[in-house]
Write a protein that holds these residues in place. Structure first.
Motif, PDB file in Angstrom:
ATOM      1  N   THR A  58     -83.642  58.363 -73.371  1.00  8.92           N
ATOM      2  CA  THR A  58     -84.657  59.178 -73.866  1.00  8.92           C
ATOM      3  C   THR A  58     -84.080  60.542 -73.802  1.00  8.92           C
ATOM      4  O   THR A  58     -84.591  61.558 -74.785  1.00  8.92           O
ATOM      5  N   THR A  59     -83.546  61.146 -72.901  1.00 11.82           N
ATOM      6  CA  THR A  59     -83.042  62.241 -72.709  1.00 11.82           C
ATOM      7  C   THR A  59     -81.976  62.737 -73.736  1.00 11.82           C
ATOM      8  O   THR A  59     -82.086  63.789 -74.083  1.00 11.82           O
ATOM      9  N   SER A  60     -81.160  61.860 -74.155  1.00 14.30           N
ATOM     10  CA  SER A  60     -80.117  61.994 -75.052  1.00 14.30           C
ATOM     11  C   SER A  60     -80.765  61.941 -76.520  1.00 14.30           C
ATOM     12  O   SER A  60     -80.493  63.124 -77.153  1.00 14.30           O
ATOM     13  N   ILE A  61     -81.709  61.302 -76.671  1.00 15.84           N
ATOM     14  CA  ILE A  61     -82.371  61.489 -77.973  1.00 15.84           C
ATOM     15  C   ILE A  61     -83.521  62.697 -78.022  1.00 15.84           C
ATOM     16  O   ILE A  61     -83.226  63.348 -79.142  1.00 15.84           O
ATOM     17  N   GLY A  75     -86.862  66.638 -73.059  1.00  7.80           N
ATOM     18  CA  GLY A  75     -85.986  65.763 -72.324  1.00  7.80           C
ATOM     19  C   GLY A  75     -87.008  65.343 -71.048  1.00  7.80           C
ATOM     20  O   GLY A  75     -87.016  63.951 -70.528  1.00  7.80           O
ATOM     21  N   ASP A  76     -87.691  66.201 -70.538  1.00 11.15           N
ATOM     22  CA  ASP A  76     -88.701  65.967 -69.307  1.00 11.15           C
ATOM     23  C   ASP A  76     -89.817  64.814 -69.512  1.00 11.15           C
ATOM     24  O   ASP A  76     -89.933  63.876 -68.947  1.00 11.15           O
ATOM     25  N   TYR A  77     -90.454  65.124 -70.738  1.00 13.39           N
ATOM     26  CA  TYR A  77     -91.446  64.150 -71.315  1.00 13.39           C
ATOM     27  C   TYR A  77     -90.819  62.936 -71.559  1.00 13.39           C
ATOM     28  O   TYR A  77     -91.267  61.707 -71.050  1.00 13.39           O
ATOM     29  N   GLY A  78     -89.522  62.742 -72.058  1.00 14.37           N
ATOM     30  CA  GLY A  78     -88.644  61.536 -72.053  1.00 14.37           C
ATOM     31  C   GLY A  78     -88.526  60.820 -70.885  1.00 14.37           C
ATOM     32  O   GLY A  78     -88.819  59.669 -70.699  1.00 14.37           O
ATOM     33  N   SER A  79     -88.236  61.452 -69.866  1.00 15.15           N
ATOM     34  CA  SER A  79     -87.831  60.831 -68.483  1.00 15.15           C
ATOM     35  C   SER A  79     -89.181  60.732 -67.819  1.00 15.15           C
ATOM     36  O   SER A  79     -89.322  59.368 -67.144  1.00 15.15           O
ATOM     37  N   ASP A 135     -82.562  65.484 -76.372  1.00 17.90           N
ATOM     38  CA  ASP A 135     -81.556  66.460 -76.999  1.00 17.90           C
ATOM     39  C   ASP A 135     -81.127  66.878 -78.103  1.00 17.90           C
ATOM     40  O   ASP A 135     -81.050  67.827 -78.897  1.00 17.90           O
ATOM     41  N   PHE A 136     -80.547  65.563 -78.541  1.00 17.03           N
ATOM     42  CA  PHE A 136     -80.034  65.528 -79.943  1.00 17.03           C
ATOM     43  C   PHE A 136     -81.103  65.835 -80.978  1.00 17.03           C
ATOM     44  O   PHE A 136     -81.015  66.648 -81.811  1.00 17.03           O
ATOM     45  N   GLY A 137     -82.323  65.019 -80.710  1.00 13.41           N
ATOM     46  CA  GLY A 137     -83.393  65.076 -81.671  1.00 13.41           C
ATOM     47  C   GLY A 137     -84.099  66.372 -81.990  1.00 13.41           C
ATOM     48  O   GLY A 137     -84.388  67.166 -82.852  1.00 13.41           O
ATOM     49  N   ASN A 138     -83.752  67.113 -80.679  1.00 12.54           N
ATOM     50  CA  ASN A 138     -84.614  68.468 -80.648  1.00 12.54           C
ATOM     51  C   ASN A 138     -83.783  69.244 -81.348  1.00 12.54           C
ATOM     52  O   ASN A 138     -84.260  70.468 -82.299  1.00 12.54           O
ATOM     53  N   MET A 139     -82.527  69.250 -81.243  1.00 12.31           N
ATOM     54  CA  MET A 139     -81.559  70.329 -82.258  1.00 12.31           C
ATOM     55  C   MET A 139     -81.959  70.011 -83.643  1.00 12.31           C
ATOM     56  O   MET A 139     -82.028  71.075 -84.700  1.00 12.31           O
ATOM     57  N   VAL A 140     -81.750  68.547 -84.187  1.00 13.70           N
ATOM     58  CA  VAL A 140     -81.984  68.325 -85.604  1.00 13.70           C
ATOM     59  C   VAL A 140     -83.432  68.652 -86.052  1.00 13.70           C
ATOM     60  O   VAL A 140     -83.446  69.496 -87.051  1.00 13.70           O
ATOM     61  N   VAL A 141     -84.425  68.424 -85.353  1.00 12.92           N
ATOM     62  CA  VAL A 141     -85.858  68.786 -85.900  1.00 12.92           C
ATOM     63  C   VAL A 141     -86.253  70.203 -85.787  1.00 12.92           C
ATOM     64  O   VAL A 141     -86.704  70.560 -86.752  1.00 12.92           O
TER      65      VAL A 141
END
Lengths: 189, 244
Positions: free
Chosen positions: B224-227, B111-115, B229-235
Protein backbone atom coordinates in the motif's frame (compact mmCIF):
# COMPACT_ATOMS: atom_id res chain seq x y z
CA UNK A 1 -28.23 -14.40 22.93
CA UNK A 2 -25.38 -12.89 20.95
CA UNK A 3 -24.33 -9.41 21.99
CA UNK A 4 -25.05 -6.84 19.28
CA UNK A 5 -22.16 -4.55 18.45
CA UNK A 6 -22.77 -1.18 16.79
CA UNK A 7 -20.16 0.55 14.67
CA UNK A 8 -19.96 4.33 14.38
CA UNK A 9 -17.94 6.35 11.89
CA UNK A 10 -17.17 9.14 14.37
CA UNK A 11 -15.82 6.93 17.16
CA UNK A 12 -12.60 6.76 19.16
CA UNK A 13 -10.71 5.39 16.13
CA UNK A 14 -11.80 8.38 14.06
CA UNK A 15 -10.39 10.77 16.66
CA UNK A 16 -7.13 8.80 16.94
CA UNK A 17 -6.58 8.70 13.18
CA UNK A 18 -7.50 12.36 12.75
CA UNK A 19 -5.09 13.61 15.42
CA UNK A 20 -2.29 11.35 14.26
CA UNK A 21 -2.81 12.68 10.74
CA UNK A 22 -2.44 16.22 11.98
CA UNK A 23 0.90 15.15 13.47
CA UNK A 24 1.76 13.56 10.13
CA UNK A 25 0.98 16.74 8.17
CA UNK A 26 3.16 18.67 10.59
CA UNK A 27 5.95 16.09 10.21
CA UNK A 28 5.63 16.13 6.43
CA UNK A 29 5.87 19.90 6.34
CA UNK A 30 8.97 19.81 8.58
CA UNK A 31 10.55 17.17 6.32
CA UNK A 32 9.62 19.19 3.23
CA UNK A 33 11.04 22.36 4.75
CA UNK A 34 14.27 20.57 5.70
CA UNK A 35 14.55 19.18 2.20
CA UNK A 36 13.88 22.62 0.72
CA UNK A 37 16.39 24.24 3.09
CA UNK A 38 19.21 21.80 2.26
CA UNK A 39 18.31 21.26 -1.40
CA UNK A 40 21.72 22.44 -2.55
CA UNK A 41 23.61 19.93 -0.37
CA UNK A 42 21.26 17.05 -1.15
CA UNK A 43 21.09 17.73 -4.87
CA UNK A 44 24.89 17.67 -5.06
CA UNK A 45 24.47 13.90 -4.82
CA UNK A 46 23.74 12.63 -8.34
CA UNK A 47 20.31 11.01 -8.83
CA UNK A 48 19.24 11.98 -5.33
CA UNK A 49 15.66 12.52 -6.52
CA UNK A 50 15.58 8.92 -7.75
CA UNK A 51 17.13 7.56 -4.57
CA UNK A 52 15.20 9.66 -2.04
CA UNK A 53 11.64 8.26 -2.50
CA UNK A 54 12.95 4.68 -2.25
CA UNK A 55 15.02 5.52 0.81
CA UNK A 56 12.12 7.24 2.58
CA UNK A 57 9.80 4.40 1.58
CA UNK A 58 12.22 1.82 3.00
CA UNK A 59 12.23 3.48 6.44
CA UNK A 60 8.44 3.40 6.68
CA UNK A 61 8.31 -0.16 5.34
CA UNK A 62 10.62 -1.44 8.06
CA UNK A 63 9.27 0.29 11.15
CA UNK A 64 5.51 0.37 10.38
CA UNK A 65 5.14 -3.42 9.83
CA UNK A 66 7.19 -3.94 13.01
CA UNK A 67 4.72 -1.82 14.99
CA UNK A 68 1.83 -3.61 13.29
CA UNK A 69 3.27 -7.07 14.12
CA UNK A 70 3.68 -6.05 17.75
CA UNK A 71 0.13 -4.63 17.81
CA UNK A 72 -1.30 -7.91 16.48
CA UNK A 73 0.62 -9.79 19.20
CA UNK A 74 -0.62 -7.38 21.88
CA UNK A 75 -4.24 -7.65 20.73
CA UNK A 76 -4.08 -11.44 20.61
CA UNK A 77 -2.62 -11.47 24.13
CA UNK A 78 0.56 -13.29 23.08
CA UNK A 79 2.74 -10.30 23.96
CA UNK A 80 2.00 -8.95 27.42
CA UNK A 81 2.17 -5.13 27.64
CA UNK A 82 3.97 -5.30 31.00
CA UNK A 83 6.66 -7.64 32.36
CA UNK A 84 8.89 -9.96 30.33
CA UNK A 85 8.67 -13.56 29.25
CA UNK A 86 10.49 -15.73 26.71
CA UNK A 87 7.99 -15.11 23.87
CA UNK A 88 7.98 -11.33 24.39
CA UNK A 89 11.81 -11.24 24.51
CA UNK A 90 12.06 -13.41 21.42
CA UNK A 91 9.59 -11.32 19.43
CA UNK A 92 11.13 -7.96 20.40
CA UNK A 93 14.76 -9.06 19.88
CA UNK A 94 13.79 -10.75 16.62
CA UNK A 95 12.03 -7.64 15.34
CA UNK A 96 14.94 -5.33 16.23
CA UNK A 97 17.52 -7.64 14.62
CA UNK A 98 15.32 -8.04 11.53
CA UNK A 99 14.88 -4.27 11.21
CA UNK A 100 18.67 -3.69 11.19
CA UNK A 101 19.27 -6.53 8.74
CA UNK A 102 16.52 -5.24 6.43
CA UNK A 103 17.87 -1.72 6.68
CA UNK A 104 21.43 -2.82 5.79
CA UNK A 105 20.40 -5.09 2.90
CA UNK A 106 17.96 -2.59 1.39
CA UNK A 107 20.26 0.42 1.72
CA UNK A 108 23.05 -1.55 0.06
CA UNK A 109 20.76 -2.65 -2.74
CA UNK A 110 19.34 0.84 -3.31
CA UNK A 111 22.86 2.30 -3.29
CA UNK A 112 24.02 -0.26 -5.85
CA UNK A 113 20.98 0.33 -8.11
CA UNK A 114 21.50 4.11 -8.11
CA UNK A 115 25.28 3.68 -8.53
CA UNK A 116 24.71 1.48 -11.59
CA UNK A 117 22.10 3.91 -12.93
CA UNK A 118 24.58 6.78 -12.55
CA UNK A 119 27.37 4.79 -14.17
CA UNK A 120 25.47 3.43 -17.16
CA UNK A 121 22.86 6.17 -17.78
CA UNK A 122 24.58 9.37 -16.68
CA UNK A 123 28.22 8.13 -17.03
CA UNK A 124 29.05 9.30 -13.49
CA UNK A 125 31.18 7.09 -11.21
CA UNK A 126 29.86 7.43 -7.63
CA UNK A 127 30.95 4.49 -5.42
CA UNK A 128 30.83 6.73 -2.31
CA UNK A 129 27.06 6.96 -2.78
CA UNK A 130 26.65 3.31 -1.69
CA UNK A 131 28.54 4.02 1.54
CA UNK A 132 26.47 7.18 2.20
CA UNK A 133 23.19 5.31 1.82
CA UNK A 134 24.26 2.30 3.94
CA UNK A 135 25.49 4.49 6.82
CA UNK A 136 22.42 6.77 6.57
CA UNK A 137 20.15 3.72 6.59
CA UNK A 138 21.71 2.37 9.78
CA UNK A 139 21.67 5.78 11.51
CA UNK A 140 17.99 6.33 10.58
CA UNK A 141 17.12 2.84 11.83
CA UNK A 142 18.94 3.39 15.13
CA UNK A 143 16.98 6.62 15.61
CA UNK A 144 13.56 5.27 14.70
CA UNK A 145 13.33 1.68 16.02
CA UNK A 146 13.58 2.48 19.78
CA UNK A 147 10.88 5.17 19.33
CA UNK A 148 8.66 2.71 17.43
CA UNK A 149 9.02 0.04 20.14
CA UNK A 150 8.42 2.38 23.05
CA UNK A 151 5.45 4.15 21.40
CA UNK A 152 3.66 0.91 20.41
CA UNK A 153 3.73 -0.45 23.99
CA UNK A 154 2.97 2.94 25.53
CA UNK A 155 -0.10 3.52 23.32
CA UNK A 156 -1.41 0.01 23.91
CA UNK A 157 -0.99 0.39 27.68
CA UNK A 158 -2.89 3.70 27.52
CA UNK A 159 -5.81 1.93 25.82
CA UNK A 160 -5.27 3.22 22.27
CA UNK A 161 -5.09 1.14 19.09
CA UNK A 162 -1.43 1.51 17.96
CA UNK A 163 -2.50 0.54 14.40
CA UNK A 164 -4.29 3.89 14.07
CA UNK A 165 -1.42 6.00 15.31
CA UNK A 166 1.87 4.25 14.59
CA UNK A 167 1.56 4.19 10.79
CA UNK A 168 1.24 7.97 10.32
CA UNK A 169 3.64 8.70 13.16
CA UNK A 170 6.37 6.40 11.87
CA UNK A 171 6.17 7.46 8.22
CA UNK A 172 6.51 11.14 9.09
CA UNK A 173 9.19 10.40 11.69
CA UNK A 174 10.89 8.19 9.08
CA UNK A 175 11.00 11.07 6.59
CA UNK A 176 12.56 13.40 9.14
CA UNK A 177 15.09 10.83 10.46
CA UNK A 178 16.02 9.73 6.93
CA UNK A 179 16.78 13.25 5.73
CA UNK A 180 18.60 14.00 9.00
CA UNK A 181 20.59 10.75 8.66
CA UNK A 182 21.65 11.57 5.08
CA UNK A 183 22.77 15.06 6.13
CA UNK A 184 24.60 13.63 9.16
CA UNK A 185 26.35 11.06 6.96
CA UNK A 186 27.40 13.80 4.53
CA UNK A 187 28.91 15.69 7.47
CA UNK A 188 30.70 12.53 8.76
CA UNK A 189 32.14 11.61 5.36
CA UNK B 1 -29.90 -36.75 37.65
CA UNK B 2 -27.10 -38.23 35.64
CA UNK B 3 -25.22 -36.05 33.22
CA UNK B 4 -23.20 -37.95 30.69
CA UNK B 5 -20.73 -35.82 28.81
CA UNK B 6 -16.97 -35.68 28.41
CA UNK B 7 -15.33 -32.68 30.01
CA UNK B 8 -12.09 -31.54 28.40
CA UNK B 9 -9.75 -30.22 31.07
CA UNK B 10 -7.19 -27.53 30.17
CA UNK B 11 -3.70 -28.76 31.01
CA UNK B 12 -1.08 -26.06 30.82
CA UNK B 13 1.95 -28.34 30.34
CA UNK B 14 0.20 -30.27 27.60
CA UNK B 15 -0.81 -27.06 25.79
CA UNK B 16 2.79 -25.82 26.01
CA UNK B 17 4.07 -29.12 24.60
CA UNK B 18 1.59 -28.87 21.72
CA UNK B 19 2.53 -25.24 20.99
CA UNK B 20 6.23 -26.22 20.79
CA UNK B 21 5.34 -28.98 18.35
CA UNK B 22 3.26 -26.52 16.32
CA UNK B 23 6.18 -24.12 15.89
CA UNK B 24 8.14 -26.86 14.12
CA UNK B 25 5.41 -27.32 11.53
CA UNK B 26 6.37 -25.86 8.16
CA UNK B 27 4.72 -22.52 7.41
CA UNK B 28 3.11 -23.50 4.14
CA UNK B 29 1.64 -26.76 5.43
CA UNK B 30 -1.81 -27.05 6.89
CA UNK B 31 -1.29 -29.37 9.81
CA UNK B 32 -3.94 -31.33 11.75
CA UNK B 33 -2.10 -30.24 14.93
CA UNK B 34 -3.58 -26.71 14.53
CA UNK B 35 -7.08 -28.13 14.49
CA UNK B 36 -6.24 -30.46 17.40
CA UNK B 37 -4.85 -27.72 19.66
CA UNK B 38 -7.72 -25.40 18.74
CA UNK B 39 -10.21 -28.13 19.60
CA UNK B 40 -8.61 -29.45 22.80
CA UNK B 41 -7.21 -26.29 24.40
CA UNK B 42 -9.76 -23.81 23.00
CA UNK B 43 -7.02 -21.49 21.72
CA UNK B 44 -8.18 -19.46 18.69
CA UNK B 45 -6.72 -20.47 15.33
CA UNK B 46 -5.53 -16.88 14.77
CA UNK B 47 -3.52 -16.99 18.01
CA UNK B 48 -2.06 -20.35 17.04
CA UNK B 49 -1.06 -18.93 13.65
CA UNK B 50 0.71 -15.98 15.34
CA UNK B 51 2.49 -18.33 17.79
CA UNK B 52 3.61 -20.54 14.91
CA UNK B 53 5.06 -17.49 13.12
CA UNK B 54 6.66 -15.70 16.10
CA UNK B 55 6.67 -18.13 19.05
CA UNK B 56 9.37 -18.55 21.73
CA UNK B 57 11.39 -21.05 19.70
CA UNK B 58 10.88 -19.46 16.30
CA UNK B 59 13.66 -17.65 14.46
CA UNK B 60 11.77 -14.34 14.27
CA UNK B 61 14.31 -12.38 12.11
CA UNK B 62 14.41 -15.28 9.64
CA UNK B 63 10.61 -15.33 9.37
CA UNK B 64 10.42 -11.55 8.90
CA UNK B 65 13.23 -11.49 6.33
CA UNK B 66 11.78 -14.45 4.46
CA UNK B 67 8.32 -12.91 4.23
CA UNK B 68 9.14 -9.22 4.08
CA UNK B 69 12.43 -8.73 2.21
CA UNK B 70 11.22 -9.34 -1.35
CA UNK B 71 8.17 -7.12 -1.02
CA UNK B 72 10.12 -4.27 0.63
CA UNK B 73 12.76 -4.42 -2.13
CA UNK B 74 9.98 -4.25 -4.71
CA UNK B 75 8.27 -1.38 -2.85
CA UNK B 76 11.50 0.65 -2.64
CA UNK B 77 12.23 0.12 -6.33
CA UNK B 78 8.66 1.12 -7.27
CA UNK B 79 9.03 4.27 -5.16
CA UNK B 80 12.33 5.09 -6.83
CA UNK B 81 10.60 4.78 -10.21
CA UNK B 82 8.15 7.30 -8.77
CA UNK B 83 11.25 9.42 -8.11
CA UNK B 84 12.03 9.20 -11.83
CA UNK B 85 8.55 10.60 -12.52
CA UNK B 86 9.28 13.38 -10.03
CA UNK B 87 12.47 14.18 -11.94
CA UNK B 88 10.46 14.42 -15.19
CA UNK B 89 7.84 16.83 -13.82
CA UNK B 90 10.30 18.79 -11.70
CA UNK B 91 10.36 21.84 -14.01
CA UNK B 92 6.56 22.18 -13.99
CA UNK B 93 6.35 21.52 -10.27
CA UNK B 94 8.92 24.12 -9.33
CA UNK B 95 6.72 26.81 -10.84
CA UNK B 96 3.99 25.94 -8.32
CA UNK B 97 5.34 26.55 -4.85
CA UNK B 98 2.29 25.30 -2.87
CA UNK B 99 2.52 21.93 -4.60
CA UNK B 100 6.25 21.74 -3.93
CA UNK B 101 5.63 22.42 -0.23
CA UNK B 102 2.70 20.01 -0.24
CA UNK B 103 4.45 17.12 -1.97
CA UNK B 104 6.23 15.45 1.01
CA UNK B 105 3.18 15.92 3.27
CA UNK B 106 0.87 14.56 0.57
CA UNK B 107 3.14 11.57 -0.03
CA UNK B 108 3.17 10.89 3.72
CA UNK B 109 -0.56 11.36 4.08
CA UNK B 110 -1.55 8.94 1.32
CA UNK B 111 1.03 6.41 2.51
CA UNK B 112 -0.28 6.75 6.06
CA UNK B 113 -3.83 5.99 5.00
CA UNK B 114 -2.47 2.97 3.16
CA UNK B 115 -0.72 1.65 6.27
CA UNK B 116 -3.73 2.37 8.54
CA UNK B 117 -6.07 0.51 6.17
CA UNK B 118 -3.54 -2.35 5.86
CA UNK B 119 -2.82 -2.76 9.57
CA UNK B 120 -6.45 -2.46 10.67
CA UNK B 121 -7.60 -4.84 7.98
CA UNK B 122 -4.83 -7.32 9.02
CA UNK B 123 -6.06 -7.18 12.62
CA UNK B 124 -9.66 -7.72 11.39
CA UNK B 125 -8.49 -10.80 9.49
CA UNK B 126 -6.65 -12.15 12.55
CA UNK B 127 -9.71 -11.58 14.74
CA UNK B 128 -11.93 -13.38 12.20
CA UNK B 129 -14.10 -10.32 11.57
CA UNK B 130 -13.95 -10.53 7.76
CA UNK B 131 -16.30 -13.03 6.17
CA UNK B 132 -16.66 -14.02 2.52
CA UNK B 133 -18.95 -11.07 1.70
CA UNK B 134 -16.57 -8.48 3.13
CA UNK B 135 -18.47 -5.53 1.62
CA UNK B 136 -21.42 -6.31 3.90
CA UNK B 137 -19.30 -6.22 7.07
CA UNK B 138 -20.13 -3.07 9.07
CA UNK B 139 -16.59 -2.70 10.43
CA UNK B 140 -15.14 -2.80 6.88
CA UNK B 141 -17.62 -0.12 5.74
CA UNK B 142 -16.85 2.04 8.79
CA UNK B 143 -13.10 1.75 8.09
CA UNK B 144 -13.61 2.94 4.50
CA UNK B 145 -15.76 5.96 5.40
CA UNK B 146 -13.58 6.93 8.36
CA UNK B 147 -10.45 7.04 6.21
CA UNK B 148 -12.19 8.82 3.31
CA UNK B 149 -13.66 11.56 5.54
CA UNK B 150 -10.38 12.12 7.42
CA UNK B 151 -8.48 12.13 4.10
CA UNK B 152 -10.79 14.83 2.74
CA UNK B 153 -10.45 17.05 5.82
CA UNK B 154 -6.66 16.69 6.07
CA UNK B 155 -6.20 17.26 2.32
CA UNK B 156 -8.05 20.59 2.45
CA UNK B 157 -6.21 21.54 5.66
CA UNK B 158 -2.74 20.75 4.31
CA UNK B 159 -3.47 22.53 1.01
CA UNK B 160 -4.56 25.56 3.04
CA UNK B 161 -1.33 25.50 5.07
CA UNK B 162 0.77 25.13 1.89
CA UNK B 163 -1.04 28.09 0.30
CA UNK B 164 -0.57 30.13 3.47
CA UNK B 165 3.19 29.39 3.52
CA UNK B 166 3.46 30.26 -0.19
CA UNK B 167 1.55 33.51 0.30
CA UNK B 168 3.85 34.52 3.14
CA UNK B 169 7.16 33.45 1.65
CA UNK B 170 8.21 33.57 -1.97
CA UNK B 171 5.10 33.58 -4.13
CA UNK B 172 2.52 36.11 -2.89
CA UNK B 173 1.59 37.18 -6.44
CA UNK B 174 0.97 33.61 -7.56
CA UNK B 175 -1.70 32.77 -4.97
CA UNK B 176 -4.88 34.09 -6.62
CA UNK B 177 -8.35 32.79 -5.59
CA UNK B 178 -8.62 30.66 -8.76
CA UNK B 179 -5.13 29.24 -8.27
CA UNK B 180 -5.94 28.43 -4.62
CA UNK B 181 -9.16 26.68 -5.67
CA UNK B 182 -7.29 24.59 -8.24
CA UNK B 183 -4.67 23.56 -5.68
CA UNK B 184 -7.43 22.61 -3.22
CA UNK B 185 -9.26 20.54 -5.86
CA UNK B 186 -6.07 18.82 -7.05
CA UNK B 187 -5.19 17.85 -3.47
CA UNK B 188 -8.70 16.65 -2.63
CA UNK B 189 -9.16 14.59 -5.81
CA UNK B 190 -5.68 13.10 -5.51
CA UNK B 191 -6.37 11.90 -1.95
CA UNK B 192 -9.89 10.56 -2.69
CA UNK B 193 -8.77 8.61 -5.78
CA UNK B 194 -5.79 7.08 -3.98
CA UNK B 195 -7.60 6.21 -0.74
CA UNK B 196 -10.31 4.37 -2.71
CA UNK B 197 -7.70 2.52 -4.75
CA UNK B 198 -5.67 1.59 -1.66
CA UNK B 199 -8.73 0.30 0.16
CA UNK B 200 -9.69 -2.14 -2.58
CA UNK B 201 -6.10 -3.30 -3.12
CA UNK B 202 -5.75 -3.95 0.64
CA UNK B 203 -8.99 -5.92 0.88
CA UNK B 204 -8.31 -8.18 -2.10
CA UNK B 205 -4.59 -8.68 -1.37
CA UNK B 206 -5.23 -9.10 2.38
CA UNK B 207 -7.83 -11.84 1.94
CA UNK B 208 -5.62 -13.62 -0.62
CA UNK B 209 -2.50 -13.49 1.59
CA UNK B 210 -4.37 -14.56 4.72
CA UNK B 211 -5.85 -17.53 2.84
CA UNK B 212 -2.28 -18.54 1.95
CA UNK B 213 -1.53 -18.67 5.72
CA UNK B 214 0.96 -15.79 5.62
CA UNK B 215 1.03 -12.74 7.90
CA UNK B 216 -0.75 -9.93 5.95
CA UNK B 217 1.15 -7.30 8.01
CA UNK B 218 4.37 -8.21 6.20
CA UNK B 219 2.88 -7.74 2.74
CA UNK B 220 0.09 -5.18 2.89
CA UNK B 221 1.97 -2.21 4.35
CA UNK B 222 4.82 -2.30 1.79
CA UNK B 223 2.30 -2.85 -1.04
CA UNK B 224 0.00 0.00 0.00
CA UNK B 225 2.77 2.49 0.79
CA UNK B 226 4.52 1.88 -2.53
CA UNK B 227 1.23 2.16 -4.45
CA UNK B 228 0.59 5.35 -2.49
CA UNK B 229 4.03 6.82 -3.34
CA UNK B 230 4.01 5.83 -6.98
CA UNK B 231 0.28 6.51 -7.47
CA UNK B 232 0.57 9.91 -5.82
CA UNK B 233 3.22 11.03 -8.32
CA UNK B 234 1.22 9.77 -11.30
CA UNK B 235 -2.23 11.01 -10.19
CA UNK B 236 -0.80 14.37 -9.11
CA UNK B 237 1.01 14.82 -12.43
CA UNK B 238 -2.19 13.96 -14.34
CA UNK B 239 -4.28 16.35 -12.25
CA UNK B 240 -1.75 19.16 -12.69
CA UNK B 241 -1.85 18.63 -16.46
CA UNK B 242 -5.66 18.60 -16.31
CA UNK B 243 -6.02 21.76 -14.24
CA UNK B 244 -3.11 23.86 -15.58
Amino acid sequence: MAKEVTYKIFDENFKEIFWSQLVSIFGGLIAGSALALYTDQLLLIPSMLILLPGFLEMRANISAPMASRLSSGLFLGIIKPTGTNQIKKNIIHGNVIASFLLSFILSLLLGIIVFLMNYFVFQVYTPKLILIIVIAGIIANALEIPVALFATFYLFKKGHDPNNIMGPFLTSLGDITSIAAILLTLVIL
Amino acid sequence: MNFNFKLKVFKRHKARHHLKKLQKVLRHKHHPLIHHIHHVHRISKKTLFYVKEYGAHTNVPKTILKEGLKIIILASIVSSIGGLALEQIKALFLTMLPLVILLPALNDMVGDYGSIIASRFSTMLYKGEVQKQWWKEPQVKVLFWQILIIAGITAVLSAGIALFISEHTRAPLLVTPLFSLKIMLITLLDVIILVSLLFFVTVFAGIYIFKKKEDPNNFLIPITTSIADFGNMVVLALLVLLFF
